[in-house]
Design a protein around this motif. Structure first.
Motif, PDB file in Angstrom:
ATOM      1  N   LYS A   1      76.863  73.592  60.536  1.00 48.59           N
ATOM      2  CA  LYS A   1      76.084  74.526  61.349  1.00 48.59           C
ATOM      3  C   LYS A   1      75.831  75.850  60.646  1.00 48.59           C
ATOM      4  CE  LYS A   1      76.660  72.888  66.047  1.00 48.59           C
ATOM      5  NZ  LYS A   1      77.908  72.309  66.524  1.00 48.59           N
TER       6      LYS A   1
ATOM      7  N   ASN B   1      74.152  78.589  58.093  1.00 46.02           N
ATOM      8  CA  ASN B   1      72.842  78.902  57.499  1.00 46.02           C
ATOM      9  C   ASN B   1      72.928  78.859  55.974  1.00 46.02           C
ATOM     10  OD1 ASN B   1      71.550  79.297  59.915  1.00 46.02           O
ATOM     11  ND2 ASN B   1      71.722  81.528  59.877  1.00 46.02           N
TER      12      ASN B   1
ATOM     13  N   ARG C   1      68.728  72.797  63.441  1.00 47.41           N
ATOM     14  CA  ARG C   1      70.022  73.467  63.377  1.00 47.41           C
ATOM     15  C   ARG C   1      71.179  72.479  63.578  1.00 47.41           C
ATOM     16  NH1 ARG C   1      70.974  78.911  64.693  1.00 47.41           N
ATOM     17  NH2 ARG C   1      68.985  79.262  63.727  1.00 47.41           N
TER      18      ARG C   1
ATOM     19  N   ALA D   1      67.543  87.048  58.131  1.00 44.33           N
ATOM     20  CA  ALA D   1      66.406  86.314  58.712  1.00 44.33           C
ATOM     21  C   ALA D   1      66.131  86.811  60.126  1.00 44.33           C
ATOM     22  CB  ALA D   1      66.707  84.815  58.738  1.00 44.33           C
TER      23      ALA D   1
ATOM     24  N   ASN E   1      73.013  88.385  60.053  1.00 49.49           N
ATOM     25  CA  ASN E   1      73.341  87.225  60.894  1.00 49.49           C
ATOM     26  C   ASN E   1      74.684  86.645  60.481  1.00 49.49           C
ATOM     27  OD1 ASN E   1      70.781  86.989  62.275  1.00 49.49           O
ATOM     28  ND2 ASN E   1      69.943  86.254  60.331  1.00 49.49           N
ATOM     29  N   PRO E   2      75.422  86.116  61.440  1.00 48.40           N
ATOM     30  CA  PRO E   2      76.617  85.374  61.025  1.00 48.40           C
ATOM     31  C   PRO E   2      76.161  84.129  60.275  1.00 48.40           C
ATOM     32  CG  PRO E   2      76.206  85.074  63.375  1.00 48.40           C
ATOM     33  CD  PRO E   2      75.205  86.080  62.896  1.00 48.40           C
ATOM     34  N   ASP E   3      76.902  83.749  59.261  1.00 45.32           N
ATOM     35  CA  ASP E   3      76.461  82.582  58.486  1.00 45.32           C
ATOM     36  C   ASP E   3      76.701  81.282  59.242  1.00 45.32           C
ATOM     37  OD1 ASP E   3      79.474  82.586  57.416  1.00 45.32           O
ATOM     38  OD2 ASP E   3      78.545  80.669  56.932  1.00 45.32           O
ATOM     39  N   CYS E   4      77.690  81.313  60.140  1.00 49.32           N
ATOM     40  CA  CYS E   4      77.969  80.116  60.937  1.00 49.32           C
ATOM     41  C   CYS E   4      78.488  80.549  62.302  1.00 49.32           C
ATOM     42  CB  CYS E   4      78.974  79.212  60.225  1.00 49.32           C
ATOM     43  SG  CYS E   4      80.604  79.923  60.005  1.00 49.32           S
ATOM     44  N   PRO E   5      78.503  79.654  63.286  1.00 49.62           N
ATOM     45  CA  PRO E   5      78.982  80.052  64.614  1.00 49.62           C
ATOM     46  C   PRO E   5      80.422  80.559  64.548  1.00 49.62           C
ATOM     47  CG  PRO E   5      77.997  77.864  64.665  1.00 49.62           C
ATOM     48  CD  PRO E   5      78.123  78.238  63.233  1.00 49.62           C
TER      49      PRO E   5
END
Ligand SMILES: *[C@@H]1O[C@H](CO)[C@@H](O)[C@H](O)[C@H]1NC(C)=O
Ligand SMILES: *[C@@H]1O[C@H](CO)[C@@H](O)[C@H](O)[C@H]1NC(C)=O
Length: 504
Positions: A46, A48, A117, A188, A248-252
């Motif tokens: 998940k 990016n 995603r 992004a 942005n966070p790179d992942c949840p």
């Protein structure tokens, strides 16, 4: 052919239980992100970011050989891509490794965000096992959302959503570096990132750019452009751009757990906005996100899981991971009590590699139990992977050939366990001279034999029986093929040129 008696089994099971939870290859301080099947979905699938994931077993020689290069690659890719490793020897991860189609070790897969995603594209990395090659291959896969502009298109780009922030890199290069591509991913939807070449003189003039590379931040609206003065390094550049937007966070984020690890989790989610830190927070090895979707659609290899897939996948609400119950029956190796059995299995002109444990009369000794348990667990491991490992045999002291072997190979006391490898077809033997009969030591030795490494000694003809000698000679001449190695071998390139390729 008799199988290991209950006599050994009791001691063996004790010794074996210590080897079930194998130590990972990478330490906590390693730049390599150690993940489990549980982390994969959240941290890799998940994300990016683009990742490379190594599936390994700590006992595998090629995995150990890869370690320095892989750690160097992790260092070089810090902040750019994730370099992760899964210990497939860990019972917890076995179903996951099976789902991912892992057939041998090490297996390297590059995972990058797909169109949808959480449905990444997964490809095997087949390149050289050198830091530079790995780094280049991973960088190559990082998606590019950086807009290329020219004098002609600059105004149009500037007018696009002109209230949002923009960043533009002036460069003498036509290609977009991995660093800039990753910056565009970090921001992004927050900052539009573009690149323009220094031959676009009108743009150079408009922004008063005199040297390349130059990064300029346009905060949006009527705010003045800000020139970046720092080094062209990922982390510093993120900080610079962070003045207008939080990346942005790179992942949840990791789900908070009630367990003792919760403190670390908080740390992890706090820093997860910054990838470089998020990557460093892998110590928390979060297990809260189930790897239910780990079986990515883009994995096209057949699933060859020894255990039922998903058997140990954790339910999100379950407080503890489900541990696969240990097998009731301990693995064993065949015992060859008859000289004819030993001859037909290992000591005739046709016999290839055999691992033979010559056992002392006292078959209750600790060394005996240890050696048999280690050999059995090593063989079981290989069987589970479907790799065709040469046979392992235990030879009780009662086998009439034992005194002859001890004498001919000058092995010494018949009160000790002697572990040897034989290849009667090629007329050589090798002696195990490690400390004790633990799984790790013996595995290293077995691995070396698989790779054709280590000192070979001539197997005396007397052990093959008089009438076989002539045949042996003929066979040796006729048979020119090298020893077959089961693990693919890619020679490592020199790794001295593993400098940072992130320059812009
Ligand atoms: C943004 O666009 C609006 C409308 O086209 C214009 O009035 C304004 O001056 C623009 N702002 C900048 C910074 O270009
Ligand atoms: C990934 O990128 C998107 C924008 O493309 C962003 O909205 C999101 O917050 C990023 N992080 C995650 C974990 O999806």
């Amino acid at each position: 052919m008799v199988h290991t008696t209950a006599l050994f089994a009791a001691t063996a099971s004790l010794l074996l239980s210590n080897t079930v939870q194998a130590e990972g290859l990478y330490t906590k301080n390693s730049g390599v992100l150690q993940i489990t099947g549980m982390d994969y979905d959240r941290v890799i699938a998940k994300s990016n970011y683009t990742s490379i994931v190594e599936f390994y077993a700590p006992w595998c020689g090629h995995c150990r050989n890869l370690k320095p290069a892989y750690e160097a690659a992790a260092k070089s890719l810090a902040g750019i891509a994730k370099v992760a490793a899964v210990n497939c020897d860990d019972e917890m991860n076995k179903p996951f490794c099976g789902q991912m189609g892992v057939q041998g070790f090490p297996t390297l897969k590059i995972v990058r965000p797909g169109k949808e995603r959480g449905k990444p594209t997964v490809e095997d990395y087949q390149g050289q096992r050198a830091a530079k090659a790995i780094v280049e291959a991973v960088k190559d896969k990082i998606p590019n959302t950086v807009k290329r502009v020219t004098d002609k298109t600059l105004d149009e780009w500037l007018q696009e959503k002109n209230e949002t922030a923009k960043a533009i890199l002036f460069s003498d290069k036509g290609l977009t570096s991995a660093t800039l591509r990753t910056l565009a991913i970090d921001f992004a939807g927050l900052i539009s990132v573009a690149q323009i070449r220094n031959k676009e003189t009108a743009a150079m003039e408009t922004f008063g750019v005199e040297k390349v590379p130059t990064l300029i931040l346009l905060p949006g609206g009527t705010k003045d452009p800000i020139n970046y003065e720092g080094e062209m390094k990922k982390e510093a550049m993120v900080e610079f751009l962070s003045q207008v937007a939080t990346p942005n966070p790179d992942c949840p984020p990791a789900k908070p757990k009630k367990s003792k690890a919760s403190k670390e989790d908080k740390k992890a989610s706090k820093s997860s906005s910054k990838f470089s830190k998020a990557s460093a927070s892998h110590k928390s090895a979060d297990a809260s996100s189930a790897a239910a979707s780990a079986k990515s659609e883009t994995v096209d290899e057949p699933v060859k899981a020894a255990e039922s897939p998903g058997a140990n996948l954790k339910d999100e609400d379950a407080p503890e991971p489900i541990i696969i119950p240990q097998e009731e029956t301990k693995p064993t190796i065949p015992l060859l009590a008859e000289s004819s059995e030993l001859q037909s299995s290992c000591l005739n002109v046709k016999s290839k590699i055999c691992i033979v444990a010559l056992l002392p009369k006292d078959d209750t000794s600790e060394a005996t139990a240890s050696a048999l348990a280690s050999l059995a667990s090593i063989h079981k491991k290989h069987d589970a992977q479907g790799s065709h490992l040469f046979p392992f045999f235990g030879i009780p002291a009662s086998n009439p050939l034992v005194p002859l072997i001890l004498a001919e190979l000058k092995l010494g006391s018949e009160e000790e366990v002697h572990l040897i490898a034989t290849n009667a077809k090629r007329g050589w033997w090798k002696k195990y001279s490690g400390q004790g009969f633990g799984t790790v030591e013996i595995e290293q030795w077995v691995d070396a034999i698989r790779m054709g490494e280590g000192k070979k000694e001539k197997l005396p003809d007397s052990l093959l029986g008089e009438e076989k000698k002539a045949e042996v000679k003929e066979e040796n001449v006729a048979d020119q093929q090298p020893i077959k190695i089961e693990v693919e071998e890619i020679p490592d390139e020199d790794e001295k040129s593993q400098h940072d390729h992130n320059e812009l």
